[in-house]
Scaffold this active site. Structure first.
Site, PDB file in Angstrom:
ATOM      1  N   LYS A  15      45.813 170.804  63.628  1.00 38.58           N
ATOM      2  CA  LYS A  15      47.035 170.901  62.812  1.00 38.58           C
ATOM      3  C   LYS A  15      46.827 170.330  61.415  1.00 38.58           C
ATOM      4  CE  LYS A  15      49.597 168.446  65.580  1.00 38.58           C
ATOM      5  NZ  LYS A  15      48.712 168.064  66.689  1.00 38.58           N
ATOM      6  N   ARG A  90      58.085 166.545  67.909  1.00 39.14           N
ATOM      7  CA  ARG A  90      57.177 166.276  69.025  1.00 39.14           C
ATOM      8  C   ARG A  90      57.940 166.186  70.331  1.00 39.14           C
ATOM      9  NH1 ARG A  90      52.590 164.349  66.125  1.00 39.14           N
ATOM     10  NH2 ARG A  90      50.777 163.962  67.437  1.00 39.14           N
ATOM     11  N   ARG A 129      35.893 162.863  65.941  1.00 40.33           N
ATOM     12  CA  ARG A 129      36.588 162.284  64.780  1.00 40.33           C
ATOM     13  C   ARG A 129      36.639 160.766  64.898  1.00 40.33           C
ATOM     14  NH1 ARG A 129      42.564 164.182  63.280  1.00 40.33           N
ATOM     15  NH2 ARG A 129      43.011 163.135  65.232  1.00 40.33           N
ATOM     16  N   ARG A 147      47.676 160.644  75.152  1.00 43.42           N
ATOM     17  CA  ARG A 147      48.245 161.516  74.104  1.00 43.42           C
ATOM     18  C   ARG A 147      48.381 162.952  74.618  1.00 43.42           C
ATOM     19  NH1 ARG A 147      44.069 160.386  69.597  1.00 43.42           N
ATOM     20  NH2 ARG A 147      45.224 161.843  68.285  1.00 43.42           N
TER      21      ARG A 147
HETATM   22  P1  B4P Z   1      43.696 167.732  63.959  1.00 45.66           P
HETATM   23  O1  B4P Z   1      44.265 168.420  65.121  1.00 45.66           O
HETATM   24  O2  B4P Z   1      43.840 168.353  62.631  1.00 45.66           O
HETATM   25  O3  B4P Z   1      44.313 166.298  64.146  1.00 45.66           O
HETATM   26  P2  B4P Z   1      45.783 165.785  63.810  1.00 45.66           P
HETATM   27  O4  B4P Z   1      46.598 166.756  63.052  1.00 45.66           O
HETATM   28  O5  B4P Z   1      45.556 164.495  63.150  1.00 45.66           O
HETATM   29  O6  B4P Z   1      46.535 165.634  65.177  1.00 45.66           O
HETATM   30  P3  B4P Z   1      47.012 164.410  66.037  1.00 45.66           P
HETATM   31  O7  B4P Z   1      48.028 165.020  66.933  1.00 45.66           O
HETATM   32  O8  B4P Z   1      45.824 163.760  66.644  1.00 45.66           O
HETATM   33  O9  B4P Z   1      47.641 163.237  65.182  1.00 45.66           O
HETATM   34  P4  B4P Z   1      48.982 162.933  64.410  1.00 45.66           P
HETATM   35  O10 B4P Z   1      48.482 162.380  63.142  1.00 45.66           O
HETATM   36  O11 B4P Z   1      49.929 164.075  64.338  1.00 45.66           O
HETATM   37  O12 B4P Z   1      42.097 167.552  64.035  1.00 45.66           O
HETATM   38  C1  B4P Z   1      41.393 166.939  65.077  1.00 45.66           C
HETATM   39  C2  B4P Z   1      39.884 167.039  64.848  1.00 45.66           C
HETATM   40  O13 B4P Z   1      39.439 168.359  65.127  1.00 45.66           O
HETATM   41  C3  B4P Z   1      39.422 166.748  63.411  1.00 45.66           C
HETATM   42  O14 B4P Z   1      38.326 165.870  63.444  1.00 45.66           O
HETATM   43  C4  B4P Z   1      38.974 168.086  62.845  1.00 45.66           C
HETATM   44  O15 B4P Z   1      37.876 167.984  61.967  1.00 45.66           O
HETATM   45  C5  B4P Z   1      38.578 168.849  64.093  1.00 45.66           C
HETATM   46  N1  B4P Z   1      38.799 170.289  63.928  1.00 45.66           N
HETATM   47  C6  B4P Z   1      39.869 170.873  63.366  1.00 45.66           C
HETATM   48  N2  B4P Z   1      39.740 172.224  63.372  1.00 45.66           N
HETATM   49  C7  B4P Z   1      38.532 172.489  64.001  1.00 45.66           C
HETATM   50  C8  B4P Z   1      37.824 173.705  64.314  1.00 45.66           C
HETATM   51  N3  B4P Z   1      38.317 174.920  64.036  1.00 45.66           N
HETATM   52  N4  B4P Z   1      36.656 173.596  64.966  1.00 45.66           N
HETATM   53  C9  B4P Z   1      36.133 172.367  65.275  1.00 45.66           C
HETATM   54  N5  B4P Z   1      36.750 171.190  64.974  1.00 45.66           N
HETATM   55  C10 B4P Z   1      37.937 171.249  64.343  1.00 45.66           C
HETATM   56  O16 B4P Z   1      49.702 161.779  65.290  1.00 45.66           O
HETATM   57  C11 B4P Z   1      49.158 160.499  65.517  1.00 45.66           C
HETATM   58  C12 B4P Z   1      50.172 159.590  66.222  1.00 45.66           C
HETATM   59  O17 B4P Z   1      51.341 159.374  65.378  1.00 45.66           O
HETATM   60  C13 B4P Z   1      50.762 160.113  67.524  1.00 45.66           C
HETATM   61  O18 B4P Z   1      49.925 159.858  68.648  1.00 45.66           O
HETATM   62  C14 B4P Z   1      52.095 159.310  67.587  1.00 45.66           C
HETATM   63  O19 B4P Z   1      51.899 157.995  68.044  1.00 45.66           O
HETATM   64  C15 B4P Z   1      52.548 159.253  66.149  1.00 45.66           C
HETATM   65  N6  B4P Z   1      53.462 160.356  65.774  1.00 45.66           N
HETATM   66  C16 B4P Z   1      53.175 161.362  64.892  1.00 45.66           C
HETATM   67  N7  B4P Z   1      54.222 162.206  64.791  1.00 45.66           N
HETATM   68  C17 B4P Z   1      55.189 161.745  65.623  1.00 45.66           C
HETATM   69  C18 B4P Z   1      56.488 162.202  65.970  1.00 45.66           C
HETATM   70  N8  B4P Z   1      57.016 163.337  65.456  1.00 45.66           N
HETATM   71  N9  B4P Z   1      57.229 161.484  66.859  1.00 45.66           N
HETATM   72  C19 B4P Z   1      56.734 160.366  67.393  1.00 45.66           C
HETATM   73  N10 B4P Z   1      55.498 159.874  67.121  1.00 45.66           N
HETATM   74  C20 B4P Z   1      54.719 160.553  66.247  1.00 45.66           C
END
Ligand code: B4P
Length: 193
Positions: A15, A90, A129, A147
């Site tokens: 994402k 979420r 990551r 998660r």
């Molecule tokens: P991404 O999937 O881009 O990771 P993310 O957006 O950071 O998602 P995540 O759900 O983990 O975290 P968030 O910050 O929203 O990428 C993952 C990895 O995959 C990267 O290293 C990337 O390089 C790799 N990748 C991507 N595309 C690829 C491809 N095509 N091929 C190979 N590799 C690839 O949330 C973090 C925390 O914040 C949550 O756990 C929660 O505690 C809190 N939070 C956030 N939003 C919330 C909400 N709405 N309500 C309550 N808590 C919330």
């Protein structure tokens, strides 16, 4: 006319990676609740101190906190013509609040992009990551497991909610190069690069 796009999918699906590329093509700001919480944590604001342990455990931050933060962010000038929401909503309660926030200004969620990859691939990506970035919640397999469970139990029902409320839901294969996945999403949204 405004355009609000929800970027949806489990942790590690891509994402954040995709949002950074899509925001330019869509000409809207990228709003990531995860990034906003991490920024508060880094700056050790009151909010950052409150959410630190929650992020480390991979649990959801309470809805009241998250919803207020998003209401404030979506109300800012740069989001008047739309936004790309990443990591929000979420759960279904957040989805309903978002409908209310946008409805108050005669806007709505226009598209929901659901990125999909296998669980094994998600775990591989997150651990990689964790190693590269040092992000704490990507390093512990138990936290990653939590998660993914939280996603299945609390977040996934949003897809059904959006389908039932008549939103355009696009399911996108998230396996492939980053550029390939971006192309698939833009095609589904009918947007040219
Ligand atoms: P991404 O999937 O881009 O990771 P993310 O957006 O950071 O998602 P995540 O759900 O983990 O975290 P968030 O910050 O929203 O990428 C993952 C990895 O995959 C990267 O290293 C990337 O390089 C790799 N990748 C991507 N595309 C690829 C491809 N095509 N091929 C190979 N590799 C690839 O949330 C973090 C925390 O914040 C949550 O756990 C929660 O505690 C809190 N939070 C956030 N939003 C919330 C909400 N709405 N309500 C309550 N808590 C919330």
């Amino acid at each position: 006319m405004s355009r609000f796009v929800v970027l949806f999918g489990p942790p590690g699906v891509g994402k954040g990676t995709q949002a950074a590329l899509l925001k330019d093509a869509l000409k809207v700001p990228h709003i990531s609740t995860g990034d906003m919480f991490r920024d508060h944590k880094k700056r050790q604001t009151d909010l950052g101190k409150r959410v630190e342990a929650i992020l480390a455990a991979g649990d959801l931050v309470p809805d009241s906190v998250t919803n207020d933060m998003v209401r404030d962010r979506v109300g800012q000038a740069d989001a008047q013509a739309g936004a790309l929401l990443d990591g929000y909503p979420r759960n279904v309660a957040q989805a309903k609040v978002l409908d209310g926030i946008l409805g108050d200004r005669k806007a709505k969620v226009d598209d929901v992009v659901v990125i999909q990859v296998s669980k094994d691939e998600l775990i591989d990506r997150l651990l990689k990551r964790g190693k590269d970035s040092g992000r704490a919640d990507d390093q512990d397999p138990d936290v990653i497991d939590n998660r993914l469970n939280v996603y299945g139990e609390q977040s996934e029902p949003c897809i059904d909610y959006y389908e039932k409320t008549g939103k355009r839901v696009h399911r996108i294969d998230g396996v492939g190069t980053v550029a390939e996945v971006t192309d698939r999403i833009l095609k589904a949204l009918g947007v040219e690069r």
